[in-house]
Design a protein around this motif. Sequence first.
Motif, PDB file in Angstrom:
ATOM      1  N   TYR A  11      39.381 -15.574   1.212  1.00 59.48           N
ATOM      2  CA  TYR A  11      39.567 -14.414   0.622  1.00 59.48           C
ATOM      3  C   TYR A  11      40.352 -13.507   1.756  1.00 59.48           C
ATOM      4  N   ASN A  12      39.987 -13.517   2.986  1.00 56.94           N
ATOM      5  CA  ASN A  12      40.784 -12.938   4.035  1.00 56.94           C
ATOM      6  C   ASN A  12      42.344 -13.769   4.060  1.00 56.94           C
ATOM      7  N   LEU A  13      42.669 -14.929   3.940  1.00 58.37           N
ATOM      8  CA  LEU A  13      43.906 -15.283   3.962  1.00 58.37           C
ATOM      9  C   LEU A  13      44.700 -14.729   2.724  1.00 58.37           C
ATOM     10  N   LEU A  14      44.119 -14.627   1.638  1.00 56.71           N
ATOM     11  CA  LEU A  14      44.897 -13.997   0.476  1.00 56.71           C
ATOM     12  C   LEU A  14      45.073 -12.596   0.840  1.00 56.71           C
ATOM     13  N   SER A  15      44.164 -11.843   1.305  1.00 55.38           N
ATOM     14  CA  SER A  15      44.318 -10.514   1.672  1.00 55.38           C
ATOM     15  C   SER A  15      45.430 -10.279   2.671  1.00 55.38           C
ATOM     16  N   LEU A  16      45.411 -11.253   3.567  1.00 53.05           N
ATOM     17  CA  LEU A  16      46.527 -10.925   4.674  1.00 53.05           C
ATOM     18  C   LEU A  16      47.944 -11.454   4.118  1.00 53.05           C
ATOM     19  N   PHE A  17      48.036 -12.253   3.109  1.00 53.44           N
ATOM     20  CA  PHE A  17      49.183 -12.378   2.464  1.00 53.44           C
ATOM     21  C   PHE A  17      49.728 -11.215   1.776  1.00 53.44           C
ATOM     22  N   ILE A  18      48.706 -10.558   1.050  1.00 55.86           N
ATOM     23  CA  ILE A  18      49.112  -9.493   0.080  1.00 55.86           C
ATOM     24  C   ILE A  18      49.425  -8.443   0.887  1.00 55.86           C
ATOM     25  N   VAL A  19      48.974  -8.344   2.077  1.00 52.95           N
ATOM     26  CA  VAL A  19      49.347  -6.991   3.346  1.00 52.95           C
ATOM     27  C   VAL A  19      50.437  -7.568   3.675  1.00 52.95           C
ATOM     28  N   ALA A  20      51.070  -8.774   4.006  1.00 50.96           N
ATOM     29  CA  ALA A  20      52.161  -9.149   4.702  1.00 50.96           C
ATOM     30  C   ALA A  20      53.446  -8.923   3.344  1.00 50.96           C
ATOM     31  N   VAL A  21      52.879  -9.114   2.200  1.00 47.63           N
ATOM     32  CA  VAL A  21      54.225  -9.018   1.268  1.00 47.63           C
ATOM     33  C   VAL A  21      54.483  -7.472   0.962  1.00 47.63           C
ATOM     34  N   ALA A  22      53.444  -6.813   0.897  1.00 49.72           N
ATOM     35  CA  ALA A  22      53.290  -5.436   0.540  1.00 49.72           C
ATOM     36  C   ALA A  22      54.109  -4.699   1.852  1.00 49.72           C
ATOM     37  N   ALA A  23      53.762  -5.011   3.146  1.00 46.31           N
ATOM     38  CA  ALA A  23      54.609  -4.593   4.352  1.00 46.31           C
ATOM     39  C   ALA A  23      56.152  -4.676   4.232  1.00 46.31           C
ATOM     40  N   TYR A  24      56.425  -6.066   3.913  1.00 41.04           N
ATOM     41  CA  TYR A  24      57.745  -6.650   3.737  1.00 41.04           C
ATOM     42  C   TYR A  24      58.500  -5.912   2.882  1.00 41.04           C
ATOM     43  N   ASN A  25      57.978  -5.549   1.671  1.00 41.56           N
ATOM     44  CA  ASN A  25      58.664  -4.776   0.736  1.00 41.56           C
ATOM     45  C   ASN A  25      58.668  -3.388   0.962  1.00 41.56           C
ATOM     46  N   LEU A  26      57.528  -2.784   1.815  1.00 43.49           N
ATOM     47  CA  LEU A  26      57.658  -1.319   2.156  1.00 43.49           C
ATOM     48  C   LEU A  26      58.889  -1.087   3.075  1.00 43.49           C
ATOM     49  N   PHE A  27      59.358  -2.041   3.837  1.00 45.24           N
ATOM     50  CA  PHE A  27      60.402  -1.712   4.743  1.00 45.24           C
ATOM     51  C   PHE A  27      61.751  -2.014   4.186  1.00 45.24           C
ATOM     52  N   ARG A  28      61.711  -2.735   2.769  1.00 40.62           N
ATOM     53  CA  ARG A  28      62.916  -2.988   2.326  1.00 40.62           C
ATOM     54  C   ARG A  28      63.287  -2.056   1.051  1.00 40.62           C
ATOM     55  N   CYS A  29      62.176  -1.459   0.641  1.00 40.40           N
ATOM     56  CA  CYS A  29      62.276  -0.647  -0.617  1.00 40.40           C
ATOM     57  C   CYS A  29      63.090   0.691  -0.422  1.00 40.40           C
ATOM     58  N   LYS A  30      63.748   0.861  -1.473  1.00 39.80           N
ATOM     59  CA  LYS A  30      64.677   2.098  -1.322  1.00 39.80           C
ATOM     60  C   LYS A  30      64.073   3.282  -1.978  1.00 39.80           C
ATOM     61  N   SER A  31      63.055   2.867  -2.922  1.00 38.06           N
ATOM     62  CA  SER A  31      62.456   4.122  -3.894  1.00 38.06           C
ATOM     63  C   SER A  31      61.135   4.653  -2.856  1.00 38.06           C
ATOM     64  N   PHE A  32      61.207   5.979  -2.610  1.00 39.15           N
ATOM     65  CA  PHE A  32      60.107   6.598  -2.132  1.00 39.15           C
ATOM     66  C   PHE A  32      58.796   6.382  -2.697  1.00 39.15           C
ATOM     67  N   TRP A  33      58.718   6.589  -3.999  1.00 41.42           N
ATOM     68  CA  TRP A  33      57.514   6.377  -4.814  1.00 41.42           C
ATOM     69  C   TRP A  33      56.902   5.112  -4.594  1.00 41.42           C
ATOM     70  N   GLU A  34      57.656   4.107  -4.559  1.00 44.33           N
ATOM     71  CA  GLU A  34      57.220   2.548  -4.479  1.00 44.33           C
ATOM     72  C   GLU A  34      56.602   2.352  -3.004  1.00 44.33           C
ATOM     73  N   GLN A  35      57.121   3.176  -2.216  1.00 40.04           N
ATOM     74  CA  GLN A  35      56.757   3.068  -1.022  1.00 40.04           C
ATOM     75  C   GLN A  35      55.147   3.779  -0.640  1.00 40.04           C
ATOM     76  N   VAL A  36      55.189   4.764  -1.456  1.00 45.16           N
ATOM     77  CA  VAL A  36      53.745   5.460  -1.647  1.00 45.16           C
ATOM     78  C   VAL A  36      52.857   4.579  -2.263  1.00 45.16           C
ATOM     79  N   ILE A  37      53.120   3.905  -3.234  1.00 47.03           N
ATOM     80  CA  ILE A  37      52.223   2.908  -3.991  1.00 47.03           C
ATOM     81  C   ILE A  37      51.991   1.772  -2.848  1.00 47.03           C
TER      82      ILE A  37
END
Lengths: 53, 381
Positions: A11-37
């Motif tokens: 579970y923890n590995l999966l959670s870390l993976f999800i956090v990593a993917v979300a963080a990666y996208n957070l810094f590449r994303c151009k839409s403000f609202w997608e960043q809020v999500i």
Amino acid sequence: MPTYYFIMGAYNLLSLFIVAVAAYNLFRCKSFWEQVIAFFIMYPFVYRVLLIK
Amino acid sequence: MTKQQPKFNRVTALVISVLVALATVLGYTSFARLWEHDIIIPSPHVTAIKWLSDYFPPLKDSAGDTRIFIIDSGEPGGTVSVMGGTHPDETSGFMAALILVEKIQLTKGRLIVIPQCNNSAFTHSFPQEATPQFIRHDLGNGQYRSFRGGARGVNPIHYWPDPEVFSHYQTGQKLSGEEVRNLNRAYPGVENGTFAERVAFALTKVILEEKVDLNIDLHEAWPEYPFINAMGAHQKNADMATLAALEMRMEDVDIRVEMSPEKFRGLTYRELGDYTPAWTVLAETPGPGIGRIRGITDEKLFVEGKDAFYVEAARLGRTFIPYGEEGWPLNVRVARHLTTVESLCRVFSELNPEKPFSFANMPAYSEAAATPVGRYLNVPQ
């Protein structure tokens, strides 16, 4: 208990993976609202990795 | 050539990352408080404070360890134990036991109070049902004290996973798997069993080693559940429970008596009655916060006991108690428990004159029912 450690570890590995993917996208994303999500995705999973064992 | 990211988005990303860290830290402060023991301020009448691990050392430093308060009058007499917090979400059981620790004095006999029998169950709530983590009580001087709201069973962190079917160790009785974490299905306990079985084993040792004559276990029940506003008694002390109920009815406290079913195993009033010399009773008041048809499950519901869904359910005849707009406030539920304890002890003394037991300052039912619970708690210095 070995089952517990295995499942919780997975579970923890999966959670870390999800956090990593979300963080990666957070810094590449151009839409403000997608960043809020991203906040609502990252917060519970960071919480889970750090606190729920 | 790749296109440059707008600066605005990077700043937002950084701000959101900081917010995630901040929210985690803030969440931690309340979440970690669930792992700490509640502050209990014993009255000067408490003569000794022990831990459950004093009776069963393997529990030391575990989530199963809990405090045991002993009030010794110094006069010879009977020994009574009162259990609260077997199911922490049944708030009045814990609060009534807490009031005994913080306020009550004896004139005869010895009282052993275990307000948080299932300490592990106090370390979590029902997050999917949005039950409160903490419940605050107004002390009447502008100060508040808060206690963990808790859940019904052992925290899954301390015992996991639940089996498909839970089998009672001594009898083989089969129940649904989640009951493996229910302390009140685990008695008389098993020395090297599941978490709940080990705690039950330790509590049974307390009853035996302290030579308890009468054990009273305090609970709450769903308003739509038939065993409510009632005492359940072991067959060997049926007379005592019946006489106590009659006394309470004379004080206009509506209460029934039921015998402990011989085939329903693992409960305090069944197993402690069978496996120890103690007389055993389990008391139930209404639990507005635990029933399945309740509405918003917040701190107010547990304290004020008002719920529009239950008012409607009662009007349709779907509850086993009257449920009006006034609800079932915590002070009324606690008053019922305190009166139950006092009545049982009085009748126990009458039936066993060689083991006298009496309270010096137990509030009358009418007084306790009209007084917010916080007024009976000690003020932190």
